[in-house]
Motif scaffolding. Structure first.
Motif, PDB file in Angstrom:
ATOM      1  N   SER A  18       1.393   2.363   5.998  1.00  0.00           N
ATOM      2  CA  SER A  18       1.900   3.311   4.999  1.00  0.00           C
ATOM      3  C   SER A  18       1.601   4.743   5.408  1.00  0.00           C
ATOM      4  CB  SER A  18       1.271   3.016   3.635  1.00  0.00           C
ATOM      5  OG  SER A  18       1.687   3.965   2.669  1.00  0.00           O
ATOM      6  N   LYS A  19       0.407   4.974   5.918  1.00  0.00           N
ATOM      7  CA  LYS A  19       0.058   6.320   6.384  1.00  0.00           C
ATOM      8  C   LYS A  19       0.961   6.743   7.539  1.00  0.00           C
ATOM      9  CE  LYS A  19      -3.773   9.086   8.210  1.00  0.00           C
ATOM     10  NZ  LYS A  19      -5.186   9.092   8.663  1.00  0.00           N
ATOM     11  N   ALA A  27       0.838  -1.209   0.000  1.00  0.00           N
ATOM     12  CA  ALA A  27       0.000   0.000   0.000  1.00  0.00           C
ATOM     13  C   ALA A  27       0.865   1.248   0.000  1.00  0.00           C
ATOM     14  CB  ALA A  27      -0.916   0.000   1.218  1.00  0.00           C
ATOM     15  N   TRP A  28       0.319   2.278  -0.610  1.00  0.00           N
ATOM     16  CA  TRP A  28       1.006   3.582  -0.638  1.00  0.00           C
ATOM     17  C   TRP A  28      -0.034   4.664  -0.383  1.00  0.00           C
ATOM     18  CZ3 TRP A  28       4.512   5.621  -5.218  1.00  0.00           C
ATOM     19  CH2 TRP A  28       5.276   6.697  -4.755  1.00  0.00           C
ATOM     20  N   PHE A  29       0.045   5.238   0.793  1.00  0.00           N
ATOM     21  CA  PHE A  29      -0.848   6.327   1.191  1.00  0.00           C
ATOM     22  C   PHE A  29      -0.158   7.643   0.830  1.00  0.00           C
ATOM     23  CE2 PHE A  29      -4.472   7.291   4.124  1.00  0.00           C
ATOM     24  CZ  PHE A  29      -4.413   8.665   4.033  1.00  0.00           C
ATOM     25  N   GLN A  30      -0.720   8.370  -0.139  1.00  0.00           N
ATOM     26  CA  GLN A  30      -0.113   9.606  -0.631  1.00  0.00           C
ATOM     27  C   GLN A  30      -1.069  10.780  -0.459  1.00  0.00           C
ATOM     28  OE1 GLN A  30       1.980   8.989  -4.590  1.00  0.00           O
ATOM     29  NE2 GLN A  30       0.785   7.102  -4.492  1.00  0.00           N
ATOM     30  N   ILE A  52     -11.271   0.724   2.916  1.00  0.00           N
ATOM     31  CA  ILE A  52     -10.184   1.711   3.005  1.00  0.00           C
ATOM     32  C   ILE A  52     -10.748   3.131   2.983  1.00  0.00           C
ATOM     33  CG2 ILE A  52      -8.242   2.681   1.717  1.00  0.00           C
ATOM     34  CD1 ILE A  52      -7.648  -0.269   0.859  1.00  0.00           C
ATOM     35  N   VAL A  93      -2.340  -0.254   4.582  1.00  0.00           N
ATOM     36  CA  VAL A  93      -2.666   1.167   4.395  1.00  0.00           C
ATOM     37  C   VAL A  93      -2.384   1.949   5.680  1.00  0.00           C
ATOM     38  CG1 VAL A  93      -4.500   2.820   3.900  1.00  0.00           C
ATOM     39  CG2 VAL A  93      -4.363   0.682   2.604  1.00  0.00           C
ATOM     40  N   ASN A 142       4.601   7.203   6.117  1.00  0.00           N
ATOM     41  CA  ASN A 142       4.661   8.093   4.959  1.00  0.00           C
ATOM     42  C   ASN A 142       5.528   7.507   3.846  1.00  0.00           C
ATOM     43  OD1 ASN A 142       3.959  10.429   3.526  1.00  0.00           O
ATOM     44  ND2 ASN A 142       5.813  11.502   4.181  1.00  0.00           N
ATOM     45  N   ILE A 201      -4.792   6.784  -2.304  1.00  0.00           N
ATOM     46  CA  ILE A 201      -4.238   5.530  -1.797  1.00  0.00           C
ATOM     47  C   ILE A 201      -4.222   4.527  -2.939  1.00  0.00           C
ATOM     48  CG2 ILE A 201      -4.561   3.611  -0.188  1.00  0.00           C
ATOM     49  CD1 ILE A 201      -6.112   5.580   1.619  1.00  0.00           C
ATOM     50  N   VAL A 240      -9.181   5.846  -4.190  1.00  0.00           N
ATOM     51  CA  VAL A 240      -8.585   4.574  -3.781  1.00  0.00           C
ATOM     52  C   VAL A 240      -8.498   3.662  -5.002  1.00  0.00           C
ATOM     53  CG1 VAL A 240      -8.774   2.560  -2.282  1.00  0.00           C
ATOM     54  CG2 VAL A 240      -9.575   4.805  -1.477  1.00  0.00           C
ATOM     55  N   PHE A 270     -10.219   5.423   6.381  1.00  0.00           N
ATOM     56  CA  PHE A 270      -9.223   6.483   6.250  1.00  0.00           C
ATOM     57  C   PHE A 270      -9.832   7.781   5.732  1.00  0.00           C
ATOM     58  CE2 PHE A 270      -7.038   2.441   6.114  1.00  0.00           C
ATOM     59  CZ  PHE A 270      -6.073   2.619   7.095  1.00  0.00           C
TER      60      PHE A 270
END
Length: 737
Positions: free
Chosen positions: A421-422, A360-363, A383, A418, A425, A367, A394, A387
């Motif tokens: 990842s959040k 997962a990549w939370f940007q 998700i 997720v 960062n 996401i 997403v 979030f």
């Protein structure tokens, strides 16, 4: 399903995938006016599932997840058949998790039975548009044109145009309405009903397929999570000093449990996360943690005591289940013999070869996830909910799955990724160890069943009483759901294959102390074991042949409409049983210490009969042969059906011989394949499969119906070889393997 709002009947039907409806066509082939479908350069895109390029190459979209069952091949072949495409031009692309593709939940043996006709219509609509484009170009009637092997042919002149050369013209043709789409006749099928090899076979056999665990993106981290041994326990305190000294470990922190609202989603268990620059370091760092746990309310859970409690409850009347009929008490009074038995199935776990994992990549405001998911839309919705981000922000990329069996329908492992990842960062991959997978799953429920039947002077059944207790799947969504639901009991209990005028089914209380989920064939495992084992005992008591006794109990030819997709047809049930008996040469002389056992099951709208031959030497059981017949209606890809039934036989063997999850003081005792074994290659029997030709019937389930017959057929065969009944699983508990 994209979201489970609450556990009412409609939502629970969605949860089990028992509703199909008019999915997909409304958003793709829905009107007789030009509908806007974005057209990429050099590409004709008549609908979401078909993309034709000027070079003739066609990309077909697979909306269901591939886990070895061949669904990408099967559904693509249905599109290609109606399109009249040349298979060499076909490429498959996996869809992201998105409601625009319809229901993407790949479990419940529903993919072919709910999507075959819609996918055929996708191909037929594209073909119709190509024909219109060619007719316009030639200035002839569309009735003078036909599609054949990637060309549109003028039947008057034999001129032909390659599909790719019609891309520009076809892009301007109106999408035909649903009622104007003409599907092929069965006798004209080119791919449907044939034996097709998997389009992914080369990748599977050469190690080039990308599974969730293979995903790598720049600058990603790797995480492992220590979870409380007791379900829903929490972290009291932890000492990370030793773990922090592990090479490759970067940071360690607690992640709280994410508790889903009642009736919604799956949530996560929480624990302590170890972040490292590689998976092995994360695993080693986790082992070096020193954690003190709050074990919570489930700390006293003991599976043996739970089994005893369920068995005691079977001695008293339970809740009467709708579908019961007649008067069993009067039937028992009129009986000349009463037969009683109690059966047990333990908790089970999926244990797919590829453990749960997700990247997962939370940007900030979006996401992205890469994961082996059976139900990407639920993961996406979960998700977005947890979030607080818009659903369209997403993205769920679905990889190949190294097995699923229902475990990867639950998205807890994705939500974990997720959340981490959040927190850090950065992109991260969460990988469960095998121990995590075995000890923190959504378990297939244990069950206890009590059966009682009367026999008259002719050895015919005069009454049938059945009490069953099993923790409900509903408990994972709604606390205090202590009785199996009606939809669960409709998997082989209320809708068993037999004609029983005096029938009473009762439901007894069964609390859930672990997370309960669905596993391949779900409650049919319980009903199949109890019903088939008991019928075999009744046949013995009546001094009748088990095959004939099954046939007599199924009764006269009848069709029960009900509310299901396909009505139950007793003749089809009898046909698979007779065919399997013929395959196995039932009644033949067997070698010493050998025995045959039979079992049948109507599940996922399909009819299955299996006969197993075992040998028993020095008390050890060996499975020698398995014969299975299935009637699954229209057989889309016979090669896939055979493969799935062979796999189901091995899966069912593993459950019967070894499958058992036990717990003491709330903690699961099994760890890995050394104490939760699988059937090994050296123990695989000869497996013989026959598919009854029912190409004019609607397609029904295939992936699961072959599982529930295995355990009872094995146990019945053991009785015929030794004279000893096995009423509790697994066989390893009795030293038989």
């Amino acid at each position: 399903m994209s979201k489970i709002q609450q556990i009412n009947r409609r939502d629970f039907v969605k949860l089990f995938g028992l509703a199909s409806g008019g999915i997909l066509l409304g958003c793709t082939v829905s009107s007789d006016k030009k509908e806007f479908i974005p057209q990429a350069d050099e590409t004709f895109t008549p609908n979401l599932f078909v993309h034709i390029k000027k070079d003739g190459n066609i990309t077909l979209i697979a909306s269901r997840s591939e886990m070895g069952q061949g669904i990408r091949t099967s559904l693509a072949s249905a599109i290609a058949d109606e399109l009249e495409a040349d298979w060499k031009y076909i490429t498959i692309k996996q869809a992201t998790g998105d409601a625009k593709y319809g229901n993407q939940n790949t479990d419940g043996s529903r993919s072919v039975r709910t999507l075959l006709e819609p996918m055929r219509k996708m191909g037929a609509a594209a073909k119709a548009m190509l024909i219109t484009a060619a007719a316009t170009k030639w200035k002839v009637a569309e009735t003078d044109c036909k599609a054949e092997n990637h060309f549109i042919i003028n039947t008057k002149t034999n001129d032909k145009i390659f599909f790719g050369d019609l891309v520009d013209e076809a892009a301007n043709v109106a999408i035909p309405s649903d009622e104007n789409i003409k599907l092929k006749k069965v006798e004209d099928f080119k791919f449907i009903g044939k034996n097709l090899k998997s389009v992914d076979l080369n990748d599977f056999t050469h190690g080039t397929a990308t599974y969730g665990i293979d995903v790598r993106i720049p600058n990603m981290k790797f995480a492992a999570i220590a979870r409380c041994p007791v379900t829903f326990g929490t972290v009291k305190s932890f000492d990370a000093s030793s773990a922090e000294k592990t090479a490759g470990v970067e940071t360690i922190f607690e992640i709280p449990r994410i508790v889903p609202p009642t009736g919604q989603f799956f949530g996560t268990l929480g624990g302590v996360a170890v972040i490292a620059d590689n998976t092995w370091s994360a695993f080693q760092g986790k082992l070096n943690l020193n954690i003190e746990w709050n074990y919570g309310d489930n700390h006293s859970f003991d599976t043996e005591k739970f089994k005893e409690k369920l068995t005691e409850r079977l001695l008293e009347k339970g809740k009467l289940v709708p579908g019961s009929s007649g008067n069993v008490d009067a039937a028992f009074k009129d009986a000349t013999e009463i037969v009683e038995a109690t059966y047990h199935v333990p908790f089970l776990v999926h244990a797919p070869m590829e453990v749960p994992n997700a990247t997962a990549w939370f940007q900030e405001d979006k996401i992205e996830v890469w994961a082996p998911l059976q139900d990407p839309q639920t993961a996406r919705a979960e998700i977005a909910h947890f979030f607080n981000i818009a659903l369209e922000k997403v993205t769920i990329n679905v990889t190949f799955l190294g097995g699923g069996f229902g475990r990867k329908s639950k998205s807890d492992f994705v939500v974990e990724a997720v959340a981490i990842s959040k927190k850090i960062n950065a992109p991260v991959q969460v990988v469960w160890t095998r121990e995590d997978d075995i000890q923190h799953s959504f378990y297939h429920a244990a069950s206890a069943q009590y059966l009682k039947a009367g026999l008259d002077t002719n050895g015919e059944v005069t009454g049938w009483l059945q009490r069953v207790g099993l923790p409900s799947i509903v408990s994972s969504f709604k606390p205090m759901s202590d009785y199996a639901s009606g939809l669960e009991l409709n998997q082989g209990f209320t809708n068993n294959a037999y004609n029983l005028p005096d029938f009473r089914l009762e439901n007894v209380k069964a609390e859930a102390n672990v997370r309960i989920g669905w596993l391949r064939s779900v409650v049919n495992i319980h009903s199949g074991f109890g019903n088939n084992s008991f019928v075999d005992e009744l046949a013995f008591a009546a001094k009748k042949d088990p095959i004939q006794f099954h046939l007599d109990l199924i009764g006269k030819d009848r069709i029960i409409a009900g509310k299901s997709q396909s009505p139950y047809n007793s003749k089809r049930m009898k046909d698979v049983l007779k065919n399997t008996a013929k395959m196995a040469d039932w009644g033949k002389s067997l070698a010493k210490n050998h025995g045959l056992g039979v079992a049948i099951q109507y599940s996922f709208y399909s009819y299955v009969a299996t006969i197993v031959e075992v040998s028993v030497n020095a008390g050890k059981v060996k499975i020698e042969n398995v014969w299975t017949t299935i009637d699954c209606g229209l057989a889309l890809n016979k090669n896939n059906i055979k493969n799935q039934l062979e796999g189901a036989a091995i899966f069912g063997m593993s459950l019967a011989l070894y499958g058992k999850i036990s717990a003491k003081k709330g903690a699961v005792e099994q760890h890995n394949f050394f104490d939760y074994p699988m059937t090994r290659m050296k123990d695989a029997p000869n497996i013989h499969i026959d598919i009854l030709d029912k190409m004019h019937e609607p397609p029904t389930g295939v992936g699961e119906p072959g599982v529930p017959v295995m355990a009872p057929a094995i146990c019945n065969a053991i009785f015929n070889a030794t004279g000893k009944r096995v009423r509790s699983l697994p066989l390893v508990d009795f030293g038989m393997v």
